[in-house]
Write an enzyme that holds these catalytic residues in place. Structure first.
Site, PDB file in Angstrom:
ATOM      1  N   ASP A  49       0.814  -1.225   0.000  1.00 45.13           N
ATOM      2  CA  ASP A  49       0.000   0.000   0.000  1.00 45.13           C
ATOM      3  C   ASP A  49       0.849   1.277   0.000  1.00 45.13           C
ATOM      4  O   ASP A  49       0.643   2.183   0.836  1.00 45.13           O
ATOM      5  CB  ASP A  49      -0.918   0.015   1.240  1.00 45.13           C
ATOM      6  CG  ASP A  49      -1.749  -1.256   1.363  1.00 45.13           C
ATOM      7  OD1 ASP A  49      -2.216  -1.757   0.351  1.00 45.13           O
ATOM      8  OD2 ASP A  49      -1.916  -1.737   2.515  1.00 45.13           O
ATOM      9  N   GLU A 224     -10.845  -0.128  -4.080  1.00 44.62           N
ATOM     10  CA  GLU A 224     -10.257   0.534  -2.905  1.00 44.62           C
ATOM     11  C   GLU A 224      -9.064   1.383  -3.351  1.00 44.62           C
ATOM     12  O   GLU A 224      -8.809   1.553  -4.538  1.00 44.62           O
ATOM     13  CB  GLU A 224      -9.810  -0.530  -1.888  1.00 44.62           C
ATOM     14  CG  GLU A 224      -8.878  -1.570  -2.475  1.00 44.62           C
ATOM     15  CD  GLU A 224      -8.678  -2.799  -1.582  1.00 44.62           C
ATOM     16  OE1 GLU A 224      -9.201  -2.826  -0.464  1.00 44.62           O
ATOM     17  OE2 GLU A 224      -7.988  -3.729  -2.029  1.00 44.62           O
TER      18      GLU A 224
HETATM   19  O1  FUB Z   1      -3.207  -3.740   3.226  1.00 44.86           O
HETATM   20  C1  FUB Z   1      -4.513  -3.996   3.685  1.00 44.86           C
HETATM   21  C2  FUB Z   1      -5.508  -3.669   2.616  1.00 44.86           C
HETATM   22  O2  FUB Z   1      -5.229  -4.443   1.455  1.00 44.86           O
HETATM   23  C3  FUB Z   1      -5.456  -2.253   2.139  1.00 44.86           C
HETATM   24  O3  FUB Z   1      -6.055  -1.340   2.998  1.00 44.86           O
HETATM   25  C4  FUB Z   1      -6.104  -2.394   0.819  1.00 44.86           C
HETATM   26  O4  FUB Z   1      -5.962  -1.301  -0.029  1.00 44.86           O
HETATM   27  C5  FUB Z   1      -5.447  -3.647   0.286  1.00 44.86           C
HETATM   28  O5  FUB Z   1      -4.198  -3.374  -0.294  1.00 44.86           O
END
Ligand code: FUB
Length: 330
Positions: A49, A224
């Protein structure tokens, strides 16, 4: 001072020295220098991320930190990596952790950081339900949760805030700060000048044409990881469009930080991990996309941060980055 006080002080002195020494040891140990050797960029621990920011001509990459034996996203702390030339890097160690937050116990997920008036603000999602903010005088911390409570919390407010308010992405334009966030449902808020209070209501973002993008495994057009940057007066809204094998980081372009945006397409080929999360920034006149993959571990809960240069065509569209992971594995 009486004799007893002097004796106690003499006894305590070595203990105090030892505590200070251990403290120094830890802070020295937590800084680790390395040279870039292709992708993944970070090989000494699992990171994901990435949010890349340039502060005072130095590039900083804020990441979440997957555990070595992870079987879920049970992350505990966040790291920042910095460089002045893209070849020599410093891992500044865990700059903030769940231990620094009184109101959260689990899931230290995708962070972002931004500078305003000489202060650095670190935004972090926890528990798949809350977003906090910590502040520091330095981009590498120490960060402190001065607010002492979440900035965003969807408890009893799922309809307004969304089912999973994670992945904060920040933008400051014309002295106004915006924070984009959300998994499956996208939201945006304006922040007050103090960067620790919401200014106005929770808003939605319209991305025209994104409804035709079918990569999200039936969970809508948006996945996301929102990230917005400005280039030549246009705003690029990038995000993950889902969790399928053909999902990726995609983008839309608009004239205003709050949209509406027009869907364009992929920023890059799919990576070999079922989560897609990245950021794009300009550094020393070139543009780079930061993302994560699972090449080192072959495990989607133990990811590694990577980056590559990207270019734009004459109309300002991103020339999608070719990766061909699946070809590489054959
Ligand atoms: O790293 C945990 C979660 O997985 C993140 O918040 C999302 O964007 C995905 O990458």
């Amino acid at each position: 001072m009486n004799t007893t006080t002097v004796k106690i002080s003499r006894c305590l002195l070595p203990i105090i020295c030892l505590i200070l020494l251990i403290g120094c040891e830890n802070s020295v140990k937590s800084t680790y220098k390395f040279k870039r050797d292709g992708n993944p960029l970070v090989k000494h621990l699992f990171t994901a991320d990435p949010s890349a920011r340039v502060f005072n001509d130095r590039l900083y990459v804020y990441t979440s930190h997957d555990e070595d034996t992870a079987t879920y996203f049970n992350m505990q702390d966040w790291h920042v990596f910095s460089t002045k030339n893209l070849n020599e890097w410093t891992d500044h160690g865990p700059i903030f952790s769940l231990n620094d937050i009184a109101w959260a116990d689990k899931w230290a997920w995708a962070p972002d950081a931004i500078e305003r008036n000489g202060k650095y603000y670190f935004y972090y999602p926890v528990e798949r339900a809350k977003i906090g903010v910590a502040v520091s005088d330095s981009p590498t911390g120490p960060f402190v949760d001065k607010l002492g409570k979440p900035l965003i919390d969807n408890t009893d407010q799922v309809h307004e805030i969304g089912p999973e308010p994670i992945d904060p992405g920040l933008l400051i334009h014309d002295n106004q700060a915006y924070m984009y966030f959300g998994c499956r449902e996208l939201r945006v808020v304006k922040l007050k000048d103090n960067m620790m209070e919401i200014d106005g209501g929770i808003m939605n973002i319209q991305i025209k044409g994104a409804e035709n993008d079918k990569e999200s495994e039936g969970r809508g057009w948006y996945g996301e990881g929102p990230w917005v940057f400005e280039r030549d007066g246009k705003f690029y809204f990038t995000y993950s469009n889902g969790w399928g094998k053909e999902s990726s980081i995609v983008y839309a372009i608009g004239d205003n930080p709050l949209g509406p945006f027009e869907y364009v397409g992929r920023v890059m080929d799919p990576v070999n991990s079922w989560t897609y999360h990245g950021s794009i920034t300009e550094f020393q006149g070139k543009w780079y996309v930061f993302y994560h993959d699972q090449t080192l571990s072959q495990n989607g809960f133990r990811r590694s941060v990577c980056f590559d240069e990207i270019t734009f065509d004459d109309e300002g569209k991103i020339i999608p980055l070719k990766i061909d992971y699946y070809e590489k594995q054959e």
